[in-house]
Motif scaffolding. Sequence first.
Motif, PDB file in Angstrom:
ATOM      1  N   PHE A 152      -6.781  -1.361  16.160  1.00 16.14           N
ATOM      2  CA  PHE A 152      -6.492  -2.572  16.508  1.00 16.14           C
ATOM      3  C   PHE A 152      -6.064  -3.116  14.820  1.00 16.14           C
ATOM      4  CE2 PHE A 152      -7.917  -7.133  16.650  1.00 16.14           C
ATOM      5  CZ  PHE A 152      -7.234  -7.531  17.744  1.00 16.14           C
ATOM      6  N   LEU A 153      -6.863  -3.018  13.873  1.00 14.81           N
ATOM      7  CA  LEU A 153      -6.744  -3.495  12.594  1.00 14.81           C
ATOM      8  C   LEU A 153      -5.360  -2.848  12.151  1.00 14.81           C
ATOM      9  CD1 LEU A 153     -10.342  -3.416  11.039  1.00 14.81           C
ATOM     10  CD2 LEU A 153      -8.915  -5.095  11.909  1.00 14.81           C
ATOM     11  N   LEU A 154      -5.282  -1.426  12.142  1.00 16.35           N
ATOM     12  CA  LEU A 154      -3.912  -0.740  11.958  1.00 16.35           C
ATOM     13  C   LEU A 154      -2.884  -1.638  12.247  1.00 16.35           C
ATOM     14  CD1 LEU A 154      -2.708   1.695  10.020  1.00 16.35           C
ATOM     15  CD2 LEU A 154      -2.571   2.656  12.321  1.00 16.35           C
ATOM     16  N   PHE A 155      -2.742  -1.691  13.673  1.00 18.35           N
ATOM     17  CA  PHE A 155      -1.812  -2.451  14.353  1.00 18.35           C
ATOM     18  C   PHE A 155      -1.287  -3.656  13.600  1.00 18.35           C
ATOM     19  CE2 PHE A 155       0.227  -5.136  17.481  1.00 18.35           C
ATOM     20  CZ  PHE A 155       1.504  -4.193  18.082  1.00 18.35           C
ATOM     21  N   PHE A 156      -2.294  -4.733  13.544  1.00 19.89           N
ATOM     22  CA  PHE A 156      -1.959  -6.032  13.134  1.00 19.89           C
ATOM     23  C   PHE A 156      -1.429  -5.984  11.634  1.00 19.89           C
ATOM     24  CE2 PHE A 156      -3.696  -6.963  17.311  1.00 19.89           C
ATOM     25  CZ  PHE A 156      -2.718  -7.756  17.611  1.00 19.89           C
ATOM     26  N   ASN A 157      -2.060  -4.997  10.939  1.00 20.59           N
ATOM     27  CA  ASN A 157      -1.930  -4.869   9.563  1.00 20.59           C
ATOM     28  C   ASN A 157      -0.502  -4.393   9.144  1.00 20.59           C
ATOM     29  OD1 ASN A 157      -2.300  -3.715   6.779  1.00 20.59           O
ATOM     30  ND2 ASN A 157      -3.757  -5.446   6.775  1.00 20.59           N
ATOM     31  N   MET A 158      -0.152  -3.272   9.719  1.00 24.12           N
ATOM     32  CA  MET A 158       0.990  -2.687   9.383  1.00 24.12           C
ATOM     33  C   MET A 158       2.332  -2.776  10.493  1.00 24.12           C
ATOM     34  SD  MET A 158      -0.337   0.518   7.328  1.00 24.12           S
ATOM     35  CE  MET A 158      -1.514   0.499   6.390  1.00 24.12           C
ATOM     36  N   VAL A 159       2.090  -3.485  11.707  1.00 20.51           N
ATOM     37  CA  VAL A 159       3.245  -3.190  12.669  1.00 20.51           C
ATOM     38  C   VAL A 159       4.532  -3.753  12.245  1.00 20.51           C
ATOM     39  CG1 VAL A 159       2.616  -5.607  13.761  1.00 20.51           C
ATOM     40  CG2 VAL A 159       3.945  -3.697  14.979  1.00 20.51           C
ATOM     41  N   SER A 160       4.684  -4.948  11.366  1.00 19.89           N
ATOM     42  CA  SER A 160       5.880  -5.742  11.012  1.00 19.89           C
ATOM     43  C   SER A 160       6.743  -4.693  10.006  1.00 19.89           C
ATOM     44  CB  SER A 160       5.375  -6.817  10.198  1.00 19.89           C
ATOM     45  OG  SER A 160       4.728  -6.611   9.071  1.00 19.89           O
ATOM     46  N   LYS A 161       5.982  -3.601   9.134  1.00 20.57           N
ATOM     47  CA  LYS A 161       6.872  -2.831   8.508  1.00 20.57           C
ATOM     48  C   LYS A 161       7.201  -1.385   9.127  1.00 20.57           C
ATOM     49  CE  LYS A 161       6.110  -5.411   4.735  1.00 20.57           C
ATOM     50  NZ  LYS A 161       7.139  -6.291   4.521  1.00 20.57           N
ATOM     51  N   ASN A 162       6.793  -1.496  10.414  1.00 21.94           N
ATOM     52  CA  ASN A 162       7.074  -0.282  11.069  1.00 21.94           C
ATOM     53  C   ASN A 162       8.061  -0.360  12.483  1.00 21.94           C
ATOM     54  OD1 ASN A 162       5.377   2.021   9.972  1.00 21.94           O
ATOM     55  ND2 ASN A 162       4.064   0.477  10.263  1.00 21.94           N
ATOM     56  N   LEU A 163       8.799  -1.384  12.111  1.00 23.00           N
ATOM     57  CA  LEU A 163       9.880  -1.668  13.389  1.00 23.00           C
ATOM     58  C   LEU A 163      11.236  -1.135  12.736  1.00 23.00           C
ATOM     59  CD1 LEU A 163       8.952  -5.440  13.953  1.00 23.00           C
ATOM     60  CD2 LEU A 163       8.246  -3.462  15.334  1.00 23.00           C
ATOM     61  N   ASN A 210       9.524   5.156   5.607  1.00 28.34           N
ATOM     62  CA  ASN A 210      10.430   5.804   6.124  1.00 28.34           C
ATOM     63  C   ASN A 210      10.349   6.135   7.607  1.00 28.34           C
ATOM     64  OD1 ASN A 210       9.008   8.391   6.521  1.00 28.34           O
ATOM     65  ND2 ASN A 210       9.215   8.793   4.552  1.00 28.34           N
ATOM     66  N   PRO A 211      11.273   6.331   8.352  1.00 29.56           N
ATOM     67  CA  PRO A 211      11.252   6.741   9.880  1.00 29.56           C
ATOM     68  C   PRO A 211      10.049   7.751  10.415  1.00 29.56           C
ATOM     69  CG  PRO A 211      13.287   6.572   9.293  1.00 29.56           C
ATOM     70  CD  PRO A 211      12.732   6.727   8.127  1.00 29.56           C
ATOM     71  N   GLY A 212       9.903   8.708   9.490  1.00 25.43           N
ATOM     72  CA  GLY A 212       8.698   9.701   9.773  1.00 25.43           C
ATOM     73  C   GLY A 212       7.349   9.063   9.685  1.00 25.43           C
ATOM     74  N   GLU A 213       7.343   7.957   8.686  1.00 23.39           N
ATOM     75  CA  GLU A 213       5.939   7.148   8.605  1.00 23.39           C
ATOM     76  C   GLU A 213       5.826   6.521   9.890  1.00 23.39           C
ATOM     77  OE1 GLU A 213       4.901   6.970   3.921  1.00 23.39           O
ATOM     78  OE2 GLU A 213       6.517   5.928   4.564  1.00 23.39           O
ATOM     79  N   LYS A 214       6.894   5.783  10.081  1.00 26.15           N
ATOM     80  CA  LYS A 214       6.906   4.834  11.431  1.00 26.15           C
ATOM     81  C   LYS A 214       6.399   5.792  12.757  1.00 26.15           C
ATOM     82  CE  LYS A 214      10.471   1.828   9.757  1.00 26.15           C
ATOM     83  NZ  LYS A 214      11.707   1.092   9.617  1.00 26.15           N
ATOM     84  N   ILE A 215       6.904   6.902  12.836  1.00 24.36           N
ATOM     85  CA  ILE A 215       6.613   7.683  13.956  1.00 24.36           C
ATOM     86  C   ILE A 215       5.047   8.127  13.980  1.00 24.36           C
ATOM     87  CG2 ILE A 215       6.751  10.094  14.794  1.00 24.36           C
ATOM     88  CD1 ILE A 215       9.912   9.950  14.702  1.00 24.36           C
ATOM     89  N   LEU A 216       4.709   8.403  12.616  1.00 19.87           N
ATOM     90  CA  LEU A 216       3.231   8.523  12.570  1.00 19.87           C
ATOM     91  C   LEU A 216       2.270   7.254  12.912  1.00 19.87           C
ATOM     92  CD1 LEU A 216       0.705  10.141  11.056  1.00 19.87           C
ATOM     93  CD2 LEU A 216       1.134   8.771   9.130  1.00 19.87           C
ATOM     94  N   PHE A 217       3.105   6.174  12.582  1.00 14.68           N
ATOM     95  CA  PHE A 217       2.301   4.901  13.054  1.00 14.68           C
ATOM     96  C   PHE A 217       1.984   4.506  14.310  1.00 14.68           C
ATOM     97  CE2 PHE A 217       2.583   0.388  14.028  1.00 14.68           C
ATOM     98  CZ  PHE A 217       1.502  -0.200  13.659  1.00 14.68           C
ATOM     99  N   TRP A 218       3.437   4.881  14.970  1.00 15.61           N
ATOM    100  CA  TRP A 218       3.359   4.541  16.437  1.00 15.61           C
ATOM    101  C   TRP A 218       2.551   5.566  17.350  1.00 15.61           C
ATOM    102  CZ3 TRP A 218       3.906  -0.148  18.275  1.00 15.61           C
ATOM    103  CH2 TRP A 218       4.748  -1.108  17.403  1.00 15.61           C
TER     104      TRP A 218
END
Length: 339
Positions: free
Chosen positions: A189-200, A227-235
Amino acid sequence: MRISKHWILALTMTILPLLVAFNSGTVAAQEGPISAINNPNPGAELWQAVRGRLDTPATTQVKGHDSAVLVNQQGDQWTAVRNKELLPKGGDLLIVVLLIIGAVYAMRGPVTLHAGASGKEIDRHSVNARFVHWFLAGIFIALALSGLILLFGRPLLIPLFGKAAFGTLAYGAKNVHNFVGPLFPVAIFLLFFNMVSKNLYEKGDLKWFAQGGGMFGKSHASAGKFNPGEKILFWLTIFLGIVVSVTGYVLDFPAIASWIVATFPEFTQYRHVMELSHVIHTIIAVLFIALVFGHIFLAVFFVPGTLQGMVTGKVDENWAKEHHDRWYAEMKGSAKGDA
Ligand code: HEM
Ligand code: HEM
Protein backbone atom coordinates in the motif's frame (compact mmCIF):
# COMPACT_ATOMS: atom_id res chain seq x y z
CA MET A 1 -6.10 -111.21 3.82
CA ARG A 2 -7.02 -109.72 7.23
CA ILE A 3 -4.46 -106.99 6.86
CA SER A 4 -5.75 -105.90 3.50
CA LYS A 5 -9.29 -105.52 4.96
CA HIS A 6 -7.89 -103.12 7.54
CA TRP A 7 -6.09 -101.21 4.85
CA ILE A 8 -9.25 -100.86 2.82
CA LEU A 9 -11.13 -99.60 5.87
CA ALA A 10 -8.43 -97.03 6.72
CA LEU A 11 -8.26 -95.87 3.12
CA THR A 12 -12.02 -95.44 2.93
CA MET A 13 -12.07 -93.46 6.19
CA THR A 14 -9.45 -91.06 4.81
CA ILE A 15 -10.70 -90.63 1.30
CA LEU A 16 -14.40 -90.37 2.08
CA PRO A 17 -14.27 -87.10 4.04
CA LEU A 18 -11.91 -85.67 1.43
CA LEU A 19 -14.33 -86.59 -1.33
CA VAL A 20 -17.23 -85.03 0.58
CA ALA A 21 -15.27 -81.86 1.25
CA PHE A 22 -14.11 -81.66 -2.37
CA ASN A 23 -17.61 -82.25 -3.64
CA SER A 24 -19.23 -79.60 -1.44
CA GLY A 25 -16.42 -77.16 -2.43
CA THR A 26 -17.11 -77.78 -6.11
CA VAL A 27 -20.80 -77.25 -5.59
CA ALA A 28 -20.11 -74.05 -3.66
CA ALA A 29 -17.71 -72.90 -6.38
CA GLN A 30 -20.35 -73.60 -9.01
CA GLU A 31 -23.00 -71.71 -7.04
CA GLY A 32 -20.73 -68.69 -6.34
CA PRO A 33 -18.23 -67.64 -3.67
CA ILE A 34 -18.31 -69.49 -0.38
CA SER A 35 -20.77 -68.11 2.09
CA ALA A 36 -18.27 -66.12 4.25
CA ILE A 37 -17.07 -64.08 1.22
CA ASN A 38 -20.58 -63.84 -0.12
CA ASN A 39 -21.61 -61.79 2.90
CA PRO A 40 -21.46 -58.03 2.18
CA ASN A 41 -18.73 -56.33 4.22
CA PRO A 42 -20.66 -54.78 7.07
CA GLY A 43 -18.01 -52.05 7.29
CA ALA A 44 -18.09 -51.08 3.60
CA GLU A 45 -20.83 -48.52 3.93
CA LEU A 46 -19.29 -47.15 7.08
CA TRP A 47 -15.95 -46.59 5.32
CA GLN A 48 -17.66 -45.05 2.32
CA ALA A 49 -19.35 -42.66 4.72
CA VAL A 50 -16.05 -41.95 6.48
CA ARG A 51 -14.42 -41.14 3.15
CA GLY A 52 -17.37 -38.92 2.21
CA ARG A 53 -18.28 -41.00 -0.87
CA LEU A 54 -21.99 -41.46 -0.08
CA ASP A 55 -24.57 -39.24 -1.74
CA THR A 56 -26.03 -38.25 1.60
CA PRO A 57 -23.63 -35.94 3.36
CA ALA A 58 -22.36 -37.05 6.76
CA THR A 59 -23.82 -35.32 9.78
CA THR A 60 -22.44 -34.82 13.24
CA GLN A 61 -23.36 -33.08 16.44
CA VAL A 62 -19.78 -31.92 16.88
CA LYS A 63 -19.55 -28.21 16.17
CA GLY A 64 -16.64 -26.78 14.18
CA HIS A 65 -15.26 -26.37 10.64
CA ASP A 66 -15.66 -29.47 8.49
CA SER A 67 -16.31 -31.57 11.60
CA ALA A 68 -18.44 -33.91 9.46
CA VAL A 69 -15.43 -34.54 7.17
CA LEU A 70 -13.43 -37.45 8.55
CA VAL A 71 -11.12 -38.10 5.59
CA ASN A 72 -10.30 -35.17 3.32
CA GLN A 73 -9.86 -36.84 -0.07
CA GLN A 74 -8.72 -33.68 -1.80
CA GLY A 75 -6.02 -33.30 0.81
CA ASP A 76 -4.13 -36.21 -0.78
CA GLN A 77 -4.31 -34.50 -4.17
CA TRP A 78 -3.09 -31.25 -2.65
CA THR A 79 -0.14 -33.01 -0.96
CA ALA A 80 0.77 -34.63 -4.28
CA VAL A 81 0.59 -31.28 -6.12
CA ARG A 82 2.77 -29.61 -3.48
CA ASN A 83 5.41 -32.33 -3.29
CA LYS A 84 5.50 -33.56 -6.89
CA GLU A 85 4.79 -30.35 -8.84
CA LEU A 86 5.38 -27.15 -6.86
CA LEU A 87 8.51 -28.28 -5.08
CA PRO A 88 10.59 -29.61 -8.01
CA LYS A 89 9.32 -27.06 -10.57
CA GLY A 90 9.73 -24.14 -8.14
CA GLY A 91 13.29 -25.27 -7.39
CA ASP A 92 14.10 -25.65 -11.10
CA LEU A 93 12.75 -22.18 -11.90
CA LEU A 94 14.86 -20.48 -9.23
CA ILE A 95 18.00 -22.34 -10.33
CA VAL A 96 17.39 -21.47 -14.03
CA VAL A 97 16.87 -17.77 -13.17
CA LEU A 98 20.11 -17.70 -11.17
CA LEU A 99 21.96 -19.39 -14.05
CA ILE A 100 20.58 -16.87 -16.58
CA ILE A 101 21.60 -13.97 -14.32
CA GLY A 102 25.09 -15.47 -13.97
CA ALA A 103 25.36 -15.98 -17.74
CA VAL A 104 24.24 -12.41 -18.55
CA TYR A 105 26.73 -11.01 -16.04
CA ALA A 106 29.53 -13.18 -17.41
CA MET A 107 28.75 -12.13 -21.02
CA ARG A 108 27.91 -8.45 -20.56
CA GLY A 109 29.65 -7.51 -17.29
CA PRO A 110 28.63 -4.44 -15.28
CA VAL A 111 27.30 -1.40 -17.17
CA THR A 112 29.98 1.14 -16.27
CA LEU A 113 29.63 4.89 -16.93
CA HIS A 114 31.09 5.97 -20.30
CA ALA A 115 32.12 9.31 -18.84
CA GLY A 116 33.15 7.91 -15.46
CA ALA A 117 31.94 9.36 -12.17
CA SER A 118 31.58 13.16 -12.13
CA GLY A 119 32.06 13.53 -8.40
CA LYS A 120 28.91 15.71 -8.28
CA GLU A 121 25.75 14.29 -6.77
CA ILE A 122 22.05 14.81 -7.40
CA ASP A 123 19.08 13.93 -5.16
CA ARG A 124 17.29 10.80 -6.34
CA HIS A 125 15.19 9.18 -3.60
CA SER A 126 13.54 11.05 -0.71
CA VAL A 127 13.71 9.78 2.87
CA ASN A 128 10.07 8.63 2.54
CA ALA A 129 10.75 6.69 -0.65
CA ARG A 130 13.79 5.01 0.89
CA PHE A 131 11.90 4.15 4.06
CA VAL A 132 9.06 2.60 2.04
CA HIS A 133 11.48 0.67 -0.18
CA TRP A 134 13.53 -0.80 2.67
CA PHE A 135 10.42 -1.53 4.73
CA LEU A 136 9.06 -3.51 1.77
CA ALA A 137 12.41 -5.14 1.01
CA GLY A 138 13.01 -6.15 4.66
CA ILE A 139 9.59 -7.76 4.97
CA PHE A 140 9.96 -9.45 1.59
CA ILE A 141 13.34 -10.94 2.45
CA ALA A 142 12.03 -12.26 5.81
CA LEU A 143 9.02 -13.84 4.04
CA ALA A 144 11.03 -15.20 1.14
CA LEU A 145 13.67 -16.83 3.37
CA SER A 146 11.15 -18.28 5.82
CA GLY A 147 8.89 -19.40 2.94
CA LEU A 148 11.78 -21.09 1.13
CA ILE A 149 12.78 -22.91 4.34
CA LEU A 150 9.19 -24.18 4.66
CA LEU A 151 9.03 -25.20 1.01
CA PHE A 152 12.44 -26.74 0.35
CA GLY A 153 13.70 -27.32 3.91
CA ARG A 154 12.81 -30.99 4.22
CA PRO A 155 14.66 -32.28 1.16
CA LEU A 156 17.52 -29.74 1.32
CA LEU A 157 18.22 -29.00 4.97
CA ILE A 158 17.43 -32.24 6.81
CA PRO A 159 20.35 -34.05 5.08
CA LEU A 160 22.63 -31.12 6.09
CA PHE A 161 21.58 -30.38 9.69
CA GLY A 162 19.51 -33.38 10.75
CA LYS A 163 15.86 -33.55 11.77
CA ALA A 164 16.12 -31.97 15.23
CA ALA A 165 17.90 -28.80 14.06
CA PHE A 166 15.62 -28.51 11.04
CA GLY A 167 12.58 -28.86 13.32
CA THR A 168 13.71 -25.83 15.35
CA LEU A 169 14.51 -23.87 12.18
CA ALA A 170 11.16 -24.71 10.54
CA TYR A 171 9.29 -23.76 13.72
CA GLY A 172 11.07 -20.37 13.70
CA ALA A 173 10.48 -19.91 9.96
CA LYS A 174 6.79 -20.68 10.34
CA ASN A 175 6.40 -18.14 13.13
CA VAL A 176 8.37 -15.46 11.26
CA HIS A 177 6.23 -16.10 8.17
CA ASN A 178 2.92 -16.14 10.08
CA PHE A 179 3.62 -12.95 12.03
CA VAL A 180 5.54 -10.87 9.46
CA GLY A 181 3.19 -11.85 6.59
CA PRO A 182 0.25 -9.68 7.65
CA LEU A 183 2.52 -6.58 7.38
CA PHE A 184 3.26 -7.19 3.72
CA PRO A 185 0.07 -5.58 2.31
CA VAL A 186 0.88 -2.47 4.38
CA ALA A 187 4.22 -2.21 2.57
CA ILE A 188 2.51 -2.74 -0.81
CA PHE A 189 0.00 0.00 0.00
CA LEU A 190 2.78 2.45 0.97
CA LEU A 191 4.82 1.60 -2.14
CA PHE A 192 1.82 2.19 -4.38
CA PHE A 193 1.04 5.66 -3.08
CA ASN A 194 4.66 6.67 -2.79
CA MET A 195 5.81 5.73 -6.30
CA VAL A 196 2.79 5.32 -8.58
CA SER A 197 3.05 8.78 -10.14
CA LYS A 198 6.57 8.00 -11.42
CA ASN A 199 5.56 4.62 -12.81
CA LEU A 200 2.93 5.61 -15.36
CA TYR A 201 3.50 5.28 -19.09
CA GLU A 202 5.52 8.12 -20.63
CA LYS A 203 6.33 8.95 -24.23
CA GLY A 204 9.59 7.23 -25.10
CA ASP A 205 8.97 4.12 -22.98
CA LEU A 206 8.25 1.93 -26.00
CA LYS A 207 11.44 3.14 -27.68
CA TRP A 208 13.34 2.05 -24.57
CA PHE A 209 12.05 -1.50 -25.12
CA ALA A 210 12.95 -1.33 -28.82
CA GLN A 211 16.51 -0.50 -27.78
CA GLY A 212 16.57 -3.44 -25.33
CA GLY A 213 16.97 -0.98 -22.46
CA GLY A 214 20.44 -0.15 -23.80
CA MET A 215 21.64 -3.45 -22.40
CA PHE A 216 23.13 -4.71 -25.63
CA GLY A 217 25.28 -2.68 -27.96
CA LYS A 218 26.43 0.85 -27.33
CA SER A 219 23.19 2.73 -28.00
CA HIS A 220 21.88 4.73 -25.07
CA ALA A 221 18.23 4.13 -24.08
CA SER A 222 16.50 7.31 -23.00
CA ALA A 223 14.50 7.06 -19.74
CA GLY A 224 12.59 9.14 -17.20
CA LYS A 225 12.88 8.80 -13.41
CA PHE A 226 12.19 5.08 -13.70
CA ASN A 227 12.88 3.17 -16.89
CA PRO A 228 10.13 0.87 -18.29
CA GLY A 229 11.87 -2.20 -16.85
CA GLU A 230 11.62 -0.65 -13.39
CA LYS A 231 8.01 0.30 -14.07
CA ILE A 232 7.25 -3.33 -14.84
CA LEU A 233 8.94 -4.30 -11.58
CA PHE A 234 6.77 -1.74 -9.79
CA TRP A 235 3.47 -3.00 -11.24
CA LEU A 236 4.40 -6.66 -10.81
CA THR A 237 5.31 -5.93 -7.18
CA ILE A 238 1.85 -4.41 -6.69
CA PHE A 239 -0.07 -7.24 -8.43
CA LEU A 240 1.95 -10.21 -7.19
CA GLY A 241 1.99 -8.53 -3.77
CA ILE A 242 -1.81 -8.36 -3.70
CA VAL A 243 -2.12 -12.04 -4.69
CA VAL A 244 0.37 -13.33 -2.08
CA SER A 245 -1.23 -11.08 0.53
CA VAL A 246 -4.80 -12.25 -0.13
CA THR A 247 -3.84 -15.94 -0.29
CA GLY A 248 -1.45 -15.50 2.66
CA TYR A 249 -4.23 -13.98 4.78
CA VAL A 250 -6.50 -16.93 3.91
CA LEU A 251 -3.74 -19.31 5.10
CA ASP A 252 -2.97 -17.26 8.20
CA PHE A 253 -6.56 -16.68 9.30
CA PRO A 254 -8.79 -19.70 8.54
CA ALA A 255 -11.83 -17.60 9.53
CA ILE A 256 -11.47 -15.92 6.10
CA ALA A 257 -11.76 -19.33 4.40
CA SER A 258 -14.95 -20.11 6.33
CA TRP A 259 -16.40 -16.75 5.30
CA ILE A 260 -15.59 -17.60 1.65
CA VAL A 261 -17.33 -20.99 2.02
CA ALA A 262 -20.39 -19.29 3.51
CA THR A 263 -20.49 -16.72 0.71
CA PHE A 264 -19.64 -18.93 -2.29
CA PRO A 265 -21.51 -22.25 -2.06
CA GLU A 266 -19.37 -23.84 -4.81
CA PHE A 267 -16.63 -24.21 -2.21
CA THR A 268 -17.95 -27.07 -0.13
CA GLN A 269 -15.19 -27.22 2.44
CA TYR A 270 -13.09 -24.49 3.90
CA ARG A 271 -10.09 -26.78 3.58
CA HIS A 272 -10.53 -26.66 -0.22
CA VAL A 273 -10.25 -22.89 -0.06
CA MET A 274 -7.06 -23.18 1.95
CA GLU A 275 -5.58 -25.79 -0.39
CA LEU A 276 -6.33 -23.64 -3.41
CA SER A 277 -4.92 -20.57 -1.66
CA HIS A 278 -1.78 -22.46 -0.74
CA VAL A 279 -1.13 -23.59 -4.32
CA ILE A 280 -1.69 -20.08 -5.74
CA HIS A 281 0.37 -18.55 -2.90
CA THR A 282 3.33 -20.82 -3.55
CA ILE A 283 3.31 -20.40 -7.35
CA ILE A 284 3.11 -16.60 -7.13
CA ALA A 285 5.64 -16.44 -4.28
CA VAL A 286 8.23 -18.42 -6.27
CA LEU A 287 7.70 -16.21 -9.37
CA PHE A 288 7.98 -13.15 -7.15
CA ILE A 289 11.25 -14.38 -5.62
CA ALA A 290 12.63 -15.02 -9.14
CA LEU A 291 11.66 -11.46 -10.13
CA VAL A 292 13.37 -10.01 -7.07
CA PHE A 293 16.54 -12.03 -7.80
CA GLY A 294 16.66 -10.16 -11.13
CA HIS A 295 15.96 -6.80 -9.47
CA ILE A 296 18.67 -7.19 -6.82
CA PHE A 297 21.16 -8.31 -9.46
CA LEU A 298 20.45 -5.24 -11.64
CA ALA A 299 20.48 -2.77 -8.74
CA VAL A 300 23.55 -4.10 -6.97
CA PHE A 301 25.83 -5.71 -9.56
CA PHE A 302 24.76 -4.95 -13.11
CA VAL A 303 24.36 -1.15 -12.93
CA PRO A 304 26.92 0.18 -10.43
CA GLY A 305 25.88 3.39 -8.69
CA THR A 306 22.18 2.44 -8.50
CA LEU A 307 22.23 1.02 -4.98
CA GLN A 308 23.82 4.20 -3.66
CA GLY A 309 20.68 6.14 -4.62
CA MET A 310 18.48 3.91 -2.49
CA VAL A 311 20.96 4.00 0.43
CA THR A 312 22.10 7.64 0.63
CA GLY A 313 19.34 9.17 -1.50
CA LYS A 314 21.88 10.68 -3.96
CA VAL A 315 23.43 9.47 -7.22
CA ASP A 316 26.33 10.65 -9.33
CA GLU A 317 25.28 13.16 -12.00
CA ASN A 318 26.86 11.13 -14.78
CA TRP A 319 24.91 8.06 -13.62
CA ALA A 320 21.73 10.16 -13.85
CA LYS A 321 22.66 11.49 -17.34
CA GLU A 322 23.51 8.07 -18.73
CA HIS A 323 20.71 5.99 -17.22
CA HIS A 324 17.83 8.41 -16.68
CA ASP A 325 18.50 11.31 -19.05
CA ARG A 326 14.94 12.68 -19.22
CA TRP A 327 14.69 12.73 -15.43
CA TYR A 328 18.11 14.40 -15.18
CA ALA A 329 17.01 17.04 -17.64
CA GLU A 330 13.84 17.61 -15.62
CA MET A 331 15.88 17.95 -12.45
CA LYS A 332 18.15 20.48 -14.12
CA GLY A 333 15.13 22.37 -15.46
CA SER A 334 15.69 21.53 -19.15
CA ALA A 335 12.49 20.69 -21.03
CA LYS A 336 14.29 19.15 -24.02
CA GLY A 337 15.57 16.06 -22.30
CA ASP A 338 18.83 16.16 -24.24
CA ALA A 339 21.17 16.65 -21.31
C1 HEM B 1 6.37 -11.85 -0.78
C2 HEM B 1 5.73 -12.43 0.02
C3 HEM B 1 5.65 -13.89 0.33
C4 HEM B 1 6.42 -14.94 -0.07
C5 HEM B 1 7.65 -14.90 -0.95
C6 HEM B 1 5.84 -16.13 0.52
C7 HEM B 1 6.31 -17.41 0.33
C8 HEM B 1 5.75 -18.53 0.87
C9 HEM B 1 6.20 -19.86 0.64
C10 HEM B 1 7.35 -20.25 -0.29
C11 HEM B 1 5.42 -20.69 1.40
C12 HEM B 1 5.68 -22.16 1.59
C13 HEM B 1 4.69 -23.06 1.01
C14 HEM B 1 4.95 -24.49 1.42
O1 HEM B 1 5.73 -24.80 2.33
O2 HEM B 1 4.34 -25.34 0.83
C15 HEM B 1 4.46 -19.89 2.09
C16 HEM B 1 3.49 -20.36 2.97
C17 HEM B 1 2.70 -19.56 3.72
N1 HEM B 1 2.59 -18.19 3.63
FE1 HEM B 1 3.68 -16.99 2.48
N2 HEM B 1 4.77 -15.78 1.29
C18 HEM B 1 4.63 -14.42 1.18
C19 HEM B 1 3.67 -13.64 1.76
C20 HEM B 1 2.81 -14.08 2.71
C21 HEM B 1 1.87 -13.25 3.38
C22 HEM B 1 1.70 -11.76 3.07
C23 HEM B 1 1.22 -14.04 4.29
C24 HEM B 1 0.16 -13.69 5.27
C25 HEM B 1 -0.49 -12.63 5.32
C26 HEM B 1 1.74 -15.38 4.15
C27 HEM B 1 1.33 -16.48 4.86
C28 HEM B 1 1.70 -17.77 4.60
C29 HEM B 1 1.22 -18.92 5.33
C30 HEM B 1 0.25 -18.90 6.48
C31 HEM B 1 1.84 -20.04 4.77
C32 HEM B 1 1.66 -21.50 5.19
C33 HEM B 1 2.75 -21.83 6.13
C34 HEM B 1 2.66 -23.27 6.51
O3 HEM B 1 1.93 -23.56 7.45
O4 HEM B 1 3.31 -24.11 5.88
N3 HEM B 1 2.70 -15.37 3.18
N4 HEM B 1 4.67 -18.57 1.75
C1 HEM C 1 18.49 -6.44 -1.06
C2 HEM C 1 17.38 -6.17 -1.68
C3 HEM C 1 17.12 -4.98 -2.58
C4 HEM C 1 17.99 -4.07 -3.11
C5 HEM C 1 19.48 -4.01 -2.94
C6 HEM C 1 17.20 -3.14 -3.88
C7 HEM C 1 17.68 -2.04 -4.55
C8 HEM C 1 16.93 -1.09 -5.18
C9 HEM C 1 17.42 0.14 -5.74
C10 HEM C 1 18.85 0.55 -5.74
C11 HEM C 1 16.38 0.79 -6.28
C12 HEM C 1 16.42 2.14 -6.99
C13 HEM C 1 16.52 2.00 -8.48
C14 HEM C 1 16.70 3.32 -9.12
O1 HEM C 1 17.09 4.27 -8.48
O2 HEM C 1 16.45 3.42 -10.33
C15 HEM C 1 15.21 0.00 -6.06
C16 HEM C 1 13.96 0.34 -6.46
C17 HEM C 1 12.87 -0.46 -6.31
N1 HEM C 1 12.85 -1.68 -5.69
FE1 HEM C 1 14.35 -2.58 -4.75
N2 HEM C 1 15.90 -3.53 -3.84
C18 HEM C 1 15.81 -4.64 -3.05
C19 HEM C 1 14.69 -5.35 -2.74
C20 HEM C 1 13.47 -5.10 -3.31
C21 HEM C 1 12.33 -5.93 -3.13
C22 HEM C 1 12.31 -7.20 -2.28
C23 HEM C 1 11.32 -5.37 -3.85
C24 HEM C 1 9.90 -5.84 -4.03
C25 HEM C 1 9.33 -6.76 -3.36
C26 HEM C 1 11.83 -4.18 -4.47
C27 HEM C 1 11.10 -3.34 -5.26
C28 HEM C 1 11.56 -2.16 -5.77
C29 HEM C 1 10.74 -1.22 -6.47
C30 HEM C 1 9.26 -1.41 -6.78
C31 HEM C 1 11.56 -0.14 -6.81
C32 HEM C 1 11.15 1.11 -7.53
C33 HEM C 1 11.12 0.89 -9.00
C34 HEM C 1 10.07 1.76 -9.59
O3 HEM C 1 9.30 2.35 -8.84
O4 HEM C 1 10.00 1.80 -10.83
N3 HEM C 1 13.15 -4.05 -4.12
N4 HEM C 1 15.57 -1.16 -5.39
